[in-house]
Design a protein around this motif. Structure first.
Motif, PDB file in Angstrom:
ATOM      1  N   ASP A   1       1.422  -1.334  -0.540  1.00  0.00           N
ATOM      2  CA  ASP A   1       0.286   0.116  -0.042  1.00  0.00           C
ATOM      3  C   ASP A   1       0.421   0.777  -0.324  1.00  0.00           C
ATOM      4  O   ASP A   1       0.431   2.366  -0.830  1.00  0.00           O
ATOM      5  N   GLU A   2       1.912   0.825   0.783  1.00  0.00           N
ATOM      6  CA  GLU A   2       3.134   2.368   0.885  1.00  0.00           C
ATOM      7  C   GLU A   2       3.562   2.756  -0.441  1.00  0.00           C
ATOM      8  O   GLU A   2       4.024   4.041  -0.691  1.00  0.00           O
ATOM      9  N   GLY A   3       3.433   1.838  -1.012  1.00  0.00           N
ATOM     10  CA  GLY A   3       4.344   1.630  -2.404  1.00  0.00           C
ATOM     11  C   GLY A   3       3.512   1.898  -3.596  1.00  0.00           C
ATOM     12  O   GLY A   3       3.296   3.366  -4.296  1.00  0.00           O
ATOM     13  N   ILE A   4       2.210   1.510  -3.096  1.00  0.00           N
ATOM     14  CA  ILE A   4       1.095   2.760  -4.691  1.00  0.00           C
ATOM     15  C   ILE A   4       0.616   4.110  -4.056  1.00  0.00           C
ATOM     16  O   ILE A   4       0.805   4.747  -4.929  1.00  0.00           O
ATOM     17  N   VAL A   5       0.829   4.396  -3.074  1.00  0.00           N
ATOM     18  CA  VAL A   5       0.162   5.640  -2.364  1.00  0.00           C
ATOM     19  C   VAL A   5       1.530   6.770  -2.897  1.00  0.00           C
ATOM     20  O   VAL A   5       0.950   7.287  -3.466  1.00  0.00           O
ATOM     21  N   ALA A   6       2.417   5.902  -2.750  1.00  0.00           N
ATOM     22  CA  ALA A   6       3.308   6.833  -3.060  1.00  0.00           C
ATOM     23  C   ALA A   6       3.831   7.315  -4.276  1.00  0.00           C
ATOM     24  O   ALA A   6       4.012   8.365  -4.921  1.00  0.00           O
ATOM     25  N   ALA A   7       3.119   6.321  -5.821  1.00  0.00           N
ATOM     26  CA  ALA A   7       3.461   5.705  -6.996  1.00  0.00           C
ATOM     27  C   ALA A   7       2.167   7.290  -7.238  1.00  0.00           C
ATOM     28  O   ALA A   7       3.023   7.757  -8.421  1.00  0.00           O
ATOM     29  N   GLN A   8       1.079   7.332  -6.374  1.00  0.00           N
ATOM     30  CA  GLN A   8       0.385   7.688  -7.338  1.00  0.00           C
ATOM     31  C   GLN A   8      -0.115   7.517  -9.146  1.00  0.00           C
ATOM     32  O   GLN A   8      -0.429   9.217  -9.060  1.00  0.00           O
ATOM     33  N   PRO A   9      -0.039   6.021  -9.833  1.00  0.00           N
ATOM     34  CA  PRO A   9      -0.341   6.437 -10.592  1.00  0.00           C
ATOM     35  C   PRO A   9      -1.725   6.776 -11.211  1.00  0.00           C
ATOM     36  O   PRO A   9      -2.758   6.617 -11.102  1.00  0.00           O
ATOM     37  N   GLU A  10      -1.330   7.529 -12.512  1.00  0.00           N
ATOM     38  CA  GLU A  10      -2.125   7.557 -13.563  1.00  0.00           C
ATOM     39  C   GLU A  10      -2.819   6.757 -14.405  1.00  0.00           C
ATOM     40  O   GLU A  10      -3.662   6.907 -15.036  1.00  0.00           O
ATOM     41  N   LEU A  11      -2.182   6.342 -14.803  1.00  0.00           N
ATOM     42  CA  LEU A  11      -1.907   4.561 -15.289  1.00  0.00           C
ATOM     43  C   LEU A  11      -1.131   3.401 -14.783  1.00  0.00           C
ATOM     44  O   LEU A  11      -0.059   3.752 -14.523  1.00  0.00           O
ATOM     45  N   ILE A  12      -1.822   2.109 -15.306  1.00  0.00           N
ATOM     46  CA  ILE A  12      -1.201   1.386 -15.248  1.00  0.00           C
ATOM     47  C   ILE A  12      -1.079   0.048 -16.024  1.00  0.00           C
ATOM     48  O   ILE A  12      -1.868  -0.123 -17.459  1.00  0.00           O
ATOM     49  N   LEU A  13       0.484  -0.485 -16.785  1.00  0.00           N
ATOM     50  CA  LEU A  13       0.454  -1.005 -17.711  1.00  0.00           C
ATOM     51  C   LEU A  13       0.672  -2.513 -16.949  1.00  0.00           C
ATOM     52  O   LEU A  13       0.967  -3.208 -15.518  1.00  0.00           O
ATOM     53  N   MET A  14      -0.401  -3.536 -17.893  1.00  0.00           N
ATOM     54  CA  MET A  14      -0.346  -5.236 -17.059  1.00  0.00           C
ATOM     55  C   MET A  14      -0.038  -6.082 -18.580  1.00  0.00           C
ATOM     56  O   MET A  14      -0.446  -5.866 -19.248  1.00  0.00           O
ATOM     57  N   MET A  15       0.233  -7.036 -18.224  1.00  0.00           N
ATOM     58  CA  MET A  15      -0.169  -8.173 -18.576  1.00  0.00           C
ATOM     59  C   MET A  15      -1.515  -8.759 -18.865  1.00  0.00           C
ATOM     60  O   MET A  15      -2.362  -8.742 -18.334  1.00  0.00           O
ATOM     61  N   THR A  16      -1.899  -8.882 -20.462  1.00  0.00           N
ATOM     62  CA  THR A  16      -3.582  -9.293 -20.258  1.00  0.00           C
ATOM     63  C   THR A  16      -3.933 -10.772 -19.278  1.00  0.00           C
ATOM     64  O   THR A  16      -4.605 -11.046 -18.427  1.00  0.00           O
ATOM     65  N   LYS A  17      -3.577 -11.869 -18.453  1.00  0.00           N
ATOM     66  CA  LYS A  17      -3.364 -12.545 -18.365  1.00  0.00           C
ATOM     67  C   LYS A  17      -3.550 -12.209 -16.534  1.00  0.00           C
ATOM     68  O   LYS A  17      -4.352 -12.639 -15.858  1.00  0.00           O
ATOM     69  N   GLY A  18      -2.556 -11.784 -16.182  1.00  0.00           N
ATOM     70  CA  GLY A  18      -2.181 -11.012 -15.016  1.00  0.00           C
ATOM     71  C   GLY A  18      -4.135 -10.817 -14.460  1.00  0.00           C
ATOM     72  O   GLY A  18      -4.132 -10.546 -13.492  1.00  0.00           O
ATOM     73  N   LEU A  19      -4.265  -9.952 -15.310  1.00  0.00           N
ATOM     74  CA  LEU A  19      -6.097  -8.521 -15.034  1.00  0.00           C
ATOM     75  C   LEU A  19      -6.813  -9.871 -14.626  1.00  0.00           C
ATOM     76  O   LEU A  19      -7.140  -9.945 -14.167  1.00  0.00           O
ATOM     77  N   GLU A  20      -6.859 -10.994 -15.855  1.00  0.00           N
ATOM     78  CA  GLU A  20      -7.652 -11.517 -16.273  1.00  0.00           C
ATOM     79  C   GLU A  20      -7.303 -12.759 -15.160  1.00  0.00           C
ATOM     80  O   GLU A  20      -8.540 -13.054 -14.407  1.00  0.00           O
ATOM     81  N   SER A  21      -6.167 -12.423 -14.096  1.00  0.00           N
ATOM     82  CA  SER A  21      -6.158 -14.079 -13.390  1.00  0.00           C
ATOM     83  C   SER A  21      -7.062 -13.266 -11.571  1.00  0.00           C
ATOM     84  O   SER A  21      -7.637 -13.869 -10.960  1.00  0.00           O
ATOM     85  N   VAL A  22      -7.451 -11.661 -11.874  1.00  0.00           N
ATOM     86  CA  VAL A  22      -7.914 -11.197 -10.646  1.00  0.00           C
ATOM     87  C   VAL A  22      -9.145 -11.347 -10.736  1.00  0.00           C
ATOM     88  O   VAL A  22      -9.538 -10.334  -9.687  1.00  0.00           O
ATOM     89  N   GLY A  23     -10.342 -11.416 -12.216  1.00  0.00           N
ATOM     90  CA  GLY A  23     -11.316 -11.106 -12.361  1.00  0.00           C
ATOM     91  C   GLY A  23     -11.004  -9.829 -12.904  1.00  0.00           C
ATOM     92  O   GLY A  23     -12.511  -9.308 -12.783  1.00  0.00           O
ATOM     93  N   GLY A  24      -9.822  -8.738 -13.779  1.00  0.00           N
ATOM     94  CA  GLY A  24     -10.927  -8.106 -14.191  1.00  0.00           C
ATOM     95  C   GLY A  24     -10.213  -6.897 -13.431  1.00  0.00           C
ATOM     96  O   GLY A  24      -9.780  -7.415 -12.745  1.00  0.00           O
ATOM     97  N   VAL A  25      -9.911  -6.028 -13.962  1.00  0.00           N
ATOM     98  CA  VAL A  25     -10.158  -3.820 -13.400  1.00  0.00           C
ATOM     99  C   VAL A  25     -11.032  -4.408 -11.954  1.00  0.00           C
ATOM    100  O   VAL A  25     -10.329  -4.075 -10.537  1.00  0.00           O
ATOM    101  N   ASP A  26     -12.175  -4.694 -12.298  1.00  0.00           N
ATOM    102  CA  ASP A  26     -13.388  -4.574 -10.652  1.00  0.00           C
ATOM    103  C   ASP A  26     -12.136  -5.676  -9.426  1.00  0.00           C
ATOM    104  O   ASP A  26     -11.947  -5.348  -8.883  1.00  0.00           O
TER     105      ASP A  26
END
Length: 366
Positions: A288-313
């Motif tokens: 959480d600390e890393g994510i909060v510090a980064a404050q990204p406006e865009l995330i790049l991911m591998m397709t199957k990785g995104l699928e493995s968690v059930g998509g964006v939700d």
């Protein structure tokens, strides 16, 4: 000279991709690996006036992974004796039966683009171009090399790097008398040319290697110029971006930073790699600390990785801190095939173009 074992960040990436293949069942070319619709050329679409204004995810497609050889009826000039990336002297006398194996699928694609695709006798799980679909796999669970499968194909030369294991299998192939050429395991925008030439030299086709390296360079330069036309010039105006590597089934959540290969990709796309400013190097479990510090406006991911968690939700549910960042609030996630996004091979220009369209003109993909 004794062959070195993989170490450091590369070993970690290898381990992560083993989890990827084992957890997602990546075996043959599939829709997530490149049969999805290719993106239009960046020069043919209208970029958003403010790319940050877009809400929602985008998939960067590449289309069928067909090869386009630089030459036909290629005849290797053998034998050749080379000193490979590890300092081992290797003599290649026969390139009739080639195995080109790495965790990225880059080496087999390069062999095919050199005009030697009909000499490939097997493939690893990451080799996903259409012409390789019927080749027998020599990787078992995940990306583990299977000695019996390799020997059964009677290869006359093996090209690999230190991204696959167990390393004892590679040494076993050498003990069996098979020439094994170990090439540079790095995959970055800066070494596409040298890697291409290493493969070509080992197979006795240096002229074709030069042609392919020049073609890739010209395509990449043209694509980078198109990206430069739409990307903000000032660093402070560039989209804050991070690359997440996720495998939900295994509970793997990593953020890739400096030296991972993802940093070069983000820079090439005219984005701002925020891991550099928060001191996030290599590949480390995200928190959480890393994510909060980064404050990204865009995330790049591998397709199957995104699928493995059930998509964006599913991703935002599993990483609640991400949901509170600009990227999470706007659901700005761009995904691409696992076998291509960090491969830095013959299709580098297409990878950059497709990702750039997804970032700067996502409406063109709808």
């Amino acid at each position: 000279m004794a062959a070195r074992r993989p170490a450091g960040a590369l070993s970690l990436l290898t381990g992560l991709l083993v989890v990827a293949a084992a957890g997602c069942g990546l075996q043959a070319p599939s829709s997530a690996a490149g049969s999805d619709a290719p993106a239009p050329a960046l020069s043919d679409v209208t970029a958003l006036a403010d790319p940050r204004s877009h809400e929602g995810p985008s998939h960067a497609g590449l289309g069928d992974l067909a090869v386009d050889p630089v030459a036909e009826d290629v005849s290797p000039n053998l034998p050749v004796t080379i000193v490979d990336h590890q300092g081992t002297e290797v003599t290649v006398t026969d390139a009739d039966r080639i195995l080109a194996l790495d965790v990225y699928g880059t080496l087999a694609q390069t062999v095919a683009e050199l005009g030697l695709g009909d000499r490939l006798v097997g493939r690893d799980v990451s080799t996903q171009f259409a012409e390789a679909a019927d080749l027998p796999l020599v990787t078992g669970t995940g990306h583990d090399l299977n000695a019996e499968s390799i020997l059964a194909l009677d290869p006359t030369v093996i090209l690999t790097d230190t991204s696959l294991g167990p390393w004892d299998v590679v040494l076993q192939m050498r003990d069996a008398g098979i020439p094994v050429v170990v090439v540079d395991p790095s995959r970055t925008l800066d070494n596409v040319e040298s890697l291409t030439l290493q493969v070509a030299e080992a197979l006795g086709v240096p002229a074709e290697g030069r042609l392919l390296a020049d073609r890739i360079a010209a395509e990449v330069d043209a694509t980078l110029a198109e990206i430069a036309d739409v990307a903000p010039e000032a660093v402070q105006d560039r989209i804050r971006t991070v690359f997440l590597y996720v495998r939900g089934q295994a509970g793997v959540y990593y953020m890739f930073g400096e030296g991972s290969g993802a940093d070069g990709l983000i820079d090439a796309l005219g984005l701002h790699d925020v891991t550099a400013e928060i001191g996030w190097s290599g590949m480390k479990p995200v928190n959480d600390e890393g994510i909060v510090a980064a404050q990204p406006e865009l995330i790049l991911m591998m397709t199957k990785g995104l699928e493995s968690v059930g998509g964006v939700d599913g991703l935002l549910e599993r990483l609640p801190a991400l949901a509170q960042t600009p990227a999470g609030l706007n659901r700005r996630i761009v995904d691409m095939s696992d076998a291509q996004i960090l491969s830095y091979g013959p299709r580098t220009a297409e990878v950059l173009n497709s990702l750039a369209v997804a970032v700067y003109a996502p409406q063109a993909l709808e």
